[in-house]
Write a protein that holds these residues in place. Structure first.
Motif, short mmCIF file in Angstrom:
data_model
loop_
_atom_site.label_atom_id
_atom_site.label_comp_id
_atom_site.label_asym_id
_atom_site.label_seq_id
_atom_site.Cartn_x
_atom_site.Cartn_y
_atom_site.Cartn_z
N TRP A 78 0.86 -1.22 -0.08
CA TRP A 78 -0.17 0.10 -0.17
C TRP A 78 1.01 1.21 -0.06
O TRP A 78 0.35 2.16 -0.68
CB TRP A 78 -0.97 0.01 1.34
CG TRP A 78 -1.91 1.25 1.22
CD1 TRP A 78 -2.12 2.23 2.05
CD2 TRP A 78 -3.03 1.32 0.24
NE1 TRP A 78 -3.12 2.78 1.71
CE2 TRP A 78 -3.67 2.50 0.61
CE3 TRP A 78 -3.44 0.48 -0.95
CZ2 TRP A 78 -4.81 2.87 -0.02
CZ3 TRP A 78 -4.89 1.04 -1.51
CH2 TRP A 78 -5.29 2.45 -1.24
N SER A 79 2.14 1.03 0.51
CA SER A 79 2.97 2.22 0.71
C SER A 79 3.39 2.53 -0.79
O SER A 79 3.71 3.60 -1.18
CB SER A 79 4.13 1.96 1.41
OG SER A 79 4.94 1.14 0.90
N TYR A 80 3.35 1.55 -1.75
CA TYR A 80 3.74 2.05 -3.16
C TYR A 80 2.70 2.63 -3.82
O TYR A 80 3.02 3.48 -4.65
CB TYR A 80 3.87 0.50 -4.09
CG TYR A 80 5.12 -0.24 -3.39
CD1 TYR A 80 6.39 0.24 -2.98
CD2 TYR A 80 5.10 -1.78 -3.54
CE1 TYR A 80 7.19 -0.55 -2.47
CE2 TYR A 80 6.20 -2.45 -3.18
CZ TYR A 80 7.25 -1.92 -2.59
OH TYR A 80 8.17 -2.55 -2.12
N ARG A 82 0.18 4.69 -1.87
CA ARG A 82 -0.18 5.80 -1.29
C ARG A 82 0.89 6.46 -0.51
O ARG A 82 1.34 5.23 0.32
CB ARG A 82 -1.41 5.96 -0.23
CG ARG A 82 -2.51 5.30 -1.17
CD ARG A 82 -3.51 6.31 -1.92
NE ARG A 82 -4.20 7.07 -1.05
CZ ARG A 82 -4.90 8.09 -1.54
NH1 ARG A 82 -5.44 8.23 -2.74
NH2 ARG A 82 -5.56 8.72 -0.80
N SER A 83 1.05 7.39 -0.19
CA SER A 83 2.13 8.08 0.65
C SER A 83 1.25 9.02 1.62
O SER A 83 0.71 10.00 1.30
CB SER A 83 3.33 8.94 0.08
OG SER A 83 4.19 9.37 0.98
N GLY A 84 0.96 8.82 3.01
CA GLY A 84 0.26 9.52 3.75
C GLY A 84 -1.17 9.27 3.47
O GLY A 84 -1.50 7.87 3.20
N ARG A 87 -1.73 11.64 -0.72
CA ARG A 87 -0.96 11.61 -1.69
C ARG A 87 -0.57 10.16 -2.34
O ARG A 87 -0.41 9.10 -1.62
CB ARG A 87 0.54 12.08 -1.31
CG ARG A 87 0.34 13.51 -1.13
CD ARG A 87 1.92 14.16 -1.27
NE ARG A 87 2.66 13.28 -0.04
CZ ARG A 87 3.82 13.39 -0.04
NH1 ARG A 87 4.56 14.16 -1.00
NH2 ARG A 87 4.74 12.77 0.68
N PHE A 88 -0.63 10.28 -3.79
CA PHE A 88 -0.36 9.00 -4.34
C PHE A 88 1.44 8.90 -4.49
O PHE A 88 2.04 9.87 -4.66
CB PHE A 88 -0.80 9.00 -6.05
CG PHE A 88 -2.19 8.52 -5.88
CD1 PHE A 88 -2.32 7.20 -5.78
CD2 PHE A 88 -3.34 9.32 -6.12
CE1 PHE A 88 -3.89 6.82 -5.82
CE2 PHE A 88 -4.41 9.07 -6.03
CZ PHE A 88 -5.02 7.68 -6.17
N ASN A 89 1.92 7.78 -4.34
CA ASN A 89 3.20 7.33 -4.27
C ASN A 89 3.61 6.73 -5.69
O ASN A 89 2.75 6.03 -6.20
CB ASN A 89 3.76 6.71 -3.28
CG ASN A 89 5.08 6.50 -3.05
OD1 ASN A 89 5.69 7.74 -3.49
ND2 ASN A 89 5.72 5.92 -2.21
N LEU A 90 5.01 6.90 -6.29
CA LEU A 90 5.31 6.11 -7.19
C LEU A 90 4.31 6.35 -8.28
O LEU A 90 3.82 5.43 -9.21
CB LEU A 90 5.42 4.74 -7.02
CG LEU A 90 6.54 4.43 -5.95
CD1 LEU A 90 6.40 3.00 -5.55
CD2 LEU A 90 7.81 4.96 -6.16
N LYS A 91 3.77 7.60 -8.84
CA LYS A 91 2.78 7.65 -9.77
C LYS A 91 3.35 7.31 -11.20
O LYS A 91 2.74 6.82 -11.81
CB LYS A 91 2.57 9.44 -9.85
CG LYS A 91 2.08 9.85 -8.60
CD LYS A 91 1.64 11.41 -8.67
CE LYS A 91 1.01 12.03 -7.21
NZ LYS A 91 0.73 13.43 -7.55
N GLU A 93 5.70 5.08 -11.91
CA GLU A 93 5.77 3.77 -11.97
C GLU A 93 4.42 3.03 -12.18
O GLU A 93 4.08 1.96 -12.83
CB GLU A 93 6.57 3.30 -10.63
CG GLU A 93 8.05 3.72 -10.59
CD GLU A 93 8.11 4.88 -10.15
OE1 GLU A 93 7.08 5.90 -9.80
OE2 GLU A 93 9.37 5.36 -9.98
#
Length: 302
Positions: A78-80, A82-84, A87-91, A93
């Motif tokens: 899930w950390s891949y 969402r970040s916090g 915010r989306f993380n690794l957009k 990728e």
């Protein structure tokens, strides 16, 4: 000693992936079922059905373990994404991963290169096996009973049983299939036919070579399928041609009429459909289709 679930799922995932990959590559290179069954094809001691069963069962275990691995590592996964909280993380990728998957699916469904080339290679490999193996008297002949095989090659069931007895093969009755008979005698279906052809060589000469044009009972699929006249009576005299109209006004089929009056009848004609030939190869059969006449008109034959 503590059992670590995450380590176990990772190792099991790697092991099952290896089996899935190997079995998948072998199945990609196997001959078609009718060839594999007829010749007793094997790879590393396993036939095509055993490789397929191994591949299917291992895939199921692989999927189950992959799901368990995902659940055990859900926070990391899930950390891949969402970040916090917002915010989306690794957009980048994520977008690339989705696009690659979409390209593979769309390219395969729409038969686009290079995916179509992979499918074509698979067909070429299977065609190679068809060309280089001994031809069977008919597709899926391993499923024939001795009685039906005798009819196919123009012999009697007693002739087949007698020939097999001379070769030392034990036969139960003419209703046994070649697959069952070969398994009980520790041979392959091709060996049974070879034994018969040894005593009746004319049967082998009458069988087309592998890859020929199959001729047999066609599964006719035509527009209105042949000739026939409309319901009721028609004033067609002898020497008149009765033509059947299609829905678009064109003529589907015709037949000479030799009776003065015609009632409702079922027409017969040549279908343009695919035929499952009784010959060797993947030929198109010259199918005989049966269709219902759709309203006839009579015209003088010239």
């Amino acid at each position: 000693m503590r059992f670590r679930a995450k380590g176990f799922t990772s190792l099991l995932l790697a092991c099952t992936f290896l089996v899935v990959a190997v079995s998948g590559v072998i199945l990609f290179m196997t001959p078609r079922g009718r060839v594999a069954n007829w010749t007793g094809w094997t790879m590393a001691g396993l036939d095509k059905h055993e490789w397929a069963a191994l591949h299917i069962n291992t895939c199921l275990v692989f999927l189950a373990v992959a799901l368990g691995h995902l659940l055990l590592n859900w926070r990391l996964f899930w950390s891949y994404i969402r970040s916090g909280r917002s915010r989306f993380n690794l957009k980048a990728e994520m977008v690339v991963a989705v696009l690659v998957t979409a390209v593979v699916v769309a390219g395969t469904l729409y038969d686009l290169p290079p995916f179509s080339s992979v499918v074509a290679l698979n067909g070429d490999i299977k065609d190679y096996w068809d060309r280089t193996t001994t031809a069977a008297p008919a597709p899926h002949a391993d499923e024939f009973t001795l009685e039906s095989l005798a009819e196919t090659v123009g012999l009697s069931a007693d002739d087949l049983v007698s020939a097999l007895h001379k070769e030392g093969y034990v036969t139960a009755n003419p209703q046994v299939t070649l697959a069952s008979l070969s398994a009980s005698n520790g041979i392959v279906p091709r060996d049974i036919y070879s034994a018969v052809a040894k005593h009746f060589p004319e049967t082998a000469k009458s069988i087309p070579s592998q890859g020929g044009r199959g001729m047999g009972q066609g599964m006719g699929r035509g527009r209105a399928g042949g000739s026939g006249c409309s319901d009721g009576k028609s004033e067609c005299d002898s020497g008149i041609r009765c033509e059947t109209e299609c829905g678009d006004g064109s003529v589907c089929g015709s037949a000479r009429i030799g009776e003065s009056e015609l009632g409702p009848e079922r027409g017969w004609g040549r279908g343009m459909g695919m035929g499952r030939g009784m010959g060797m190869g993947r030929g198109r059969g010259m199918g005989m289709g049966c269709g219902q006449g759709m309203g006839g008109r009579c015209e003088e034959e010239r």
